[in-house]
Structure formats: structure tokens, C-alpha cells
Motif scaffolding. Structure first.
Motif, mmCIF file in Angstrom:
data_model
loop_
_atom_site.group_PDB
_atom_site.id
_atom_site.type_symbol
_atom_site.label_atom_id
_atom_site.label_comp_id
_atom_site.label_asym_id
_atom_site.label_seq_id
_atom_site.Cartn_x
_atom_site.Cartn_y
_atom_site.Cartn_z
ATOM 1 N N VAL A 2 -50.417 -4.676 -102.467
ATOM 2 C CA VAL A 2 -50.175 -6.120 -102.444
ATOM 3 C C VAL A 2 -49.532 -6.496 -101.108
ATOM 4 C CG1 VAL A 2 -48.966 -8.041 -103.543
ATOM 5 C CG2 VAL A 2 -49.858 -6.166 -104.943
ATOM 6 N N GLN A 3 -50.203 -7.349 -100.338
ATOM 7 C CA GLN A 3 -49.661 -7.762 -99.048
ATOM 8 C C GLN A 3 -48.427 -8.643 -99.242
ATOM 9 O OE1 GLN A 3 -51.623 -10.640 -96.169
ATOM 10 N NE2 GLN A 3 -51.957 -8.691 -95.093
ATOM 11 N N PHE A 4 -47.424 -8.444 -98.390
ATOM 12 C CA PHE A 4 -46.208 -9.254 -98.448
ATOM 13 C C PHE A 4 -45.682 -9.474 -97.031
ATOM 14 C CE2 PHE A 4 -44.942 -4.835 -98.733
ATOM 15 C CZ PHE A 4 -43.806 -4.735 -97.946
ATOM 16 N N GLU A 5 -44.864 -10.506 -96.870
ATOM 17 C CA GLU A 5 -44.241 -10.735 -95.572
ATOM 18 C C GLU A 5 -43.004 -9.852 -95.469
ATOM 19 O OE1 GLU A 5 -43.784 -14.537 -93.062
ATOM 20 O OE2 GLU A 5 -41.911 -14.376 -94.220
ATOM 21 N N GLU A 6 -42.991 -8.986 -94.466
ATOM 22 C CA GLU A 6 -41.868 -8.084 -94.256
ATOM 23 C C GLU A 6 -41.009 -8.632 -93.125
ATOM 24 O OE1 GLU A 6 -40.923 -3.367 -93.395
ATOM 25 O OE2 GLU A 6 -42.974 -4.078 -93.226
ATOM 26 N N ASP A 7 -39.733 -8.766 -93.383
ATOM 27 C CA ASP A 7 -38.791 -9.227 -92.365
ATOM 28 C C ASP A 7 -38.214 -8.001 -91.671
ATOM 29 O OD1 ASP A 7 -36.838 -10.317 -90.793
ATOM 30 O OD2 ASP A 7 -35.811 -11.372 -92.418
ATOM 31 N N THR A 46 -47.422 -7.063 -94.343
ATOM 32 C CA THR A 46 -47.404 -5.633 -94.632
ATOM 33 C C THR A 46 -48.164 -5.339 -95.920
ATOM 34 O OG1 THR A 46 -45.288 -5.369 -93.507
ATOM 35 C CG2 THR A 46 -45.877 -3.671 -95.121
ATOM 36 N N THR A 47 -48.967 -4.284 -95.873
ATOM 37 C CA THR A 47 -49.638 -3.761 -97.059
ATOM 38 C C THR A 47 -49.432 -2.251 -97.068
ATOM 39 O OG1 THR A 47 -51.337 -5.466 -96.835
ATOM 40 C CG2 THR A 47 -51.801 -3.649 -98.356
ATOM 41 N N ILE A 48 -49.045 -1.723 -98.237
ATOM 42 C CA ILE A 48 -48.802 -0.288 -98.385
ATOM 43 C C ILE A 48 -49.697 0.223 -99.499
ATOM 44 C CG2 ILE A 48 -47.061 1.484 -98.811
ATOM 45 C CD1 ILE A 48 -44.981 -0.627 -97.814
ATOM 46 N N PHE A 49 -50.373 1.331 -99.230
ATOM 47 C CA PHE A 49 -51.368 1.850 -100.172
ATOM 48 C C PHE A 49 -51.492 3.364 -99.981
ATOM 49 C CE2 PHE A 49 -53.254 0.404 -96.255
ATOM 50 C CZ PHE A 49 -54.078 1.450 -95.875
ATOM 51 N N TRP A 50 -52.155 3.986 -100.944
ATOM 52 C CA TRP A 50 -52.427 5.423 -100.852
ATOM 53 C C TRP A 50 -53.750 5.665 -100.133
ATOM 54 C CZ3 TRP A 50 -48.840 8.852 -101.568
ATOM 55 C CH2 TRP A 50 -47.791 8.589 -102.444
ATOM 56 N N GLU A 51 -53.745 6.630 -99.250
ATOM 57 C CA GLU A 51 -54.956 7.141 -98.617
ATOM 58 C C GLU A 51 -54.917 8.646 -98.843
ATOM 59 O OE1 GLU A 51 -55.926 7.391 -94.089
ATOM 60 O OE2 GLU A 51 -56.481 5.375 -94.802
ATOM 61 N N GLY A 52 -55.581 9.097 -99.904
ATOM 62 C CA GLY A 52 -55.459 10.495 -100.304
ATOM 63 C C GLY A 52 -54.041 10.770 -100.755
ATOM 64 N N LEU A 67 -49.013 8.050 -98.127
ATOM 65 C CA LEU A 67 -48.631 6.668 -98.340
ATOM 66 C C LEU A 67 -48.731 5.966 -96.991
ATOM 67 C CD1 LEU A 67 -47.499 4.668 -100.455
ATOM 68 C CD2 LEU A 67 -45.215 5.274 -99.624
ATOM 69 N N VAL A 68 -49.590 4.963 -96.899
ATOM 70 C CA VAL A 68 -49.902 4.322 -95.623
ATOM 71 C C VAL A 68 -49.395 2.885 -95.625
ATOM 72 C CG1 VAL A 68 -51.771 3.604 -94.072
ATOM 73 C CG2 VAL A 68 -51.955 5.759 -95.353
ATOM 74 N N CYS A 69 -48.748 2.496 -94.523
ATOM 75 C CA CYS A 69 -48.253 1.133 -94.345
ATOM 76 C C CYS A 69 -48.927 0.526 -93.120
ATOM 77 C CB CYS A 69 -46.738 1.150 -94.142
ATOM 78 S SG CYS A 69 -46.053 -0.466 -93.732
ATOM 79 N N GLU A 70 -49.569 -0.633 -93.315
ATOM 80 C CA GLU A 70 -50.135 -1.397 -92.206
ATOM 81 C C GLU A 70 -49.293 -2.643 -92.029
ATOM 82 O OE1 GLU A 70 -54.220 -2.153 -93.214
ATOM 83 O OE2 GLU A 70 -54.834 -0.125 -92.658
ATOM 84 N N GLN A 71 -48.791 -2.850 -90.809
ATOM 85 C CA GLN A 71 -47.940 -3.997 -90.502
ATOM 86 C C GLN A 71 -48.660 -4.864 -89.463
ATOM 87 O OE1 GLN A 71 -44.733 -1.366 -89.357
ATOM 88 N NE2 GLN A 71 -43.485 -2.061 -91.075
ATOM 89 N N LEU A 72 -49.212 -5.989 -89.915
ATOM 90 C CA LEU A 72 -49.962 -6.874 -89.035
ATOM 91 C C LEU A 72 -49.039 -7.955 -88.478
ATOM 92 C CD1 LEU A 72 -53.122 -7.311 -91.288
ATOM 93 C CD2 LEU A 72 -52.767 -5.662 -89.430
ATOM 94 N N GLY A 73 -49.021 -8.054 -87.145
ATOM 95 C CA GLY A 73 -48.154 -9.036 -86.494
ATOM 96 C C GLY A 73 -48.353 -8.976 -84.995
ATOM 97 N N GLU A 74 -47.256 -9.152 -84.252
ATOM 98 C CA GLU A 74 -47.322 -9.211 -82.798
ATOM 99 C C GLU A 74 -47.719 -7.895 -82.140
ATOM 100 O OE1 GLU A 74 -43.772 -10.788 -81.008
ATOM 101 O OE2 GLU A 74 -43.425 -12.068 -82.753
#
Length: 135
Positions: A69-74, A85-91, A94-101
Motif C-alpha cells: 500500500v503506497q503511503f506518503e513517508e515523511d 513509498t511502497t514496500i512489498f516482498w520480492e522473493g 523486503l523491498v522499499c521504493e521511495q518515489l520523490g526528488e
């Protein structure tokens, strides 16, 4: 089925933290201070919900989230930014993608025996930390 990361982990080692922080535009004084810290990690993993607390003598950083579930991370305590930020399992990771600047920002946690590994990326820099499970 992904591993359960629940536990308390003590800092063992890190590589390339200064360059990683430089990629996040952290000033030199704060970079030097952060490089001296030896953070612990507390993880509580219940189904699709996780709580990750990074514990330092300077300041704790808490993430409390639902997987996928994507959420705004401060990230104010880290570098003053906010990101999606979205955190999910890849095998088994635990993977975190942080989209921003910052391009290519995020991290991965995985277990090797009783050791928790953390690979953080920002721009073209990679920092790796290792923690030992103590309980």
C-alpha cells in the motif's frame, strides 16, 4: 511464503554510508555524525502489516505500514524530504521504493541466517548495513 523478520537486531557493520548520505545532499557535519552511529533495528511483522524502528542515540526512526500500500513517508528526520513509498516482498527480500526528488531511492532487507542485511540506494550510491539478531 516470505520470511518473518520479527526480531531485535544489533548493528554489526556498514559500507559506503558517507557517499550514500552525500547523494541525499546531507551536509558534511551531519554525515560525519551519522557515520558514527551504530543503529539497532526492531521489527514486528504480523501478516501484511509491519513496524520497523531504527534506534540510535541521536533519534529513532519509525515506519509503520501495510505491505503493498503506497503511503506518503515523511523523511524529515533523515533529509527533510517527503516521498511516496511502497514496500512489498520480492522473493525473500523486503523491498522499499521511495518515489520523490531523488532517483533510485529505496532499500531492501533480507535475512542470511541470523543476520539482517539492509541495502540502501540513492542516485548511484549504495550503502549496505548488517545486523545480528539478538532476540
Amino acid at each position: 511464503m516470505p520470511p518473518n523478520l520479527t526480531g531485535y537486531y544489533r548493528f554489526v557493520s556498514q559500507e559506503n554510508m558517507d557517499n550514500y548520505l552525500r547523494a541525499l545532499d546531507i551536509n558534511v557535519v551531519l554525515r560525519k555524525l551519522v557515520c558514527l552511529l551504530k543503529p539497532d533495528k526492531e521489527i514486528i511483522h504480523t501478516g501484511d502489516h509491519m513496524f520497523i524502528r531504527t534506534i540510535t542515540s541521536l533519534q529513532d526512526y519509525v515506519m509503520d505500514f501495510d505491505l503493498g500500500v503506497q503511503f506518503e513517508e515523511d523523511l524529515g528526520p533523515v533529509d527533510g524530504r517527503k516521498c511516496q513509498t511502497t514496500i512489498f516482498w520480492e522473493g525473500d527480500q523486503l523491498v522499499c521504493e521511495q518515489l520523490g526528488e531523488k532517483r533510485n531511492r529505496g532499500w531492501r532487507h533480507w535475512l542470511e541466517g541470523d543476520q539482517l542485511h539492509l541495502r540502501m540506494t540513492a542516485e548511484d550510491e549504495v550503502c549496505v548495513q548488517v545486523f545480528q539478531k539478538v532476540k
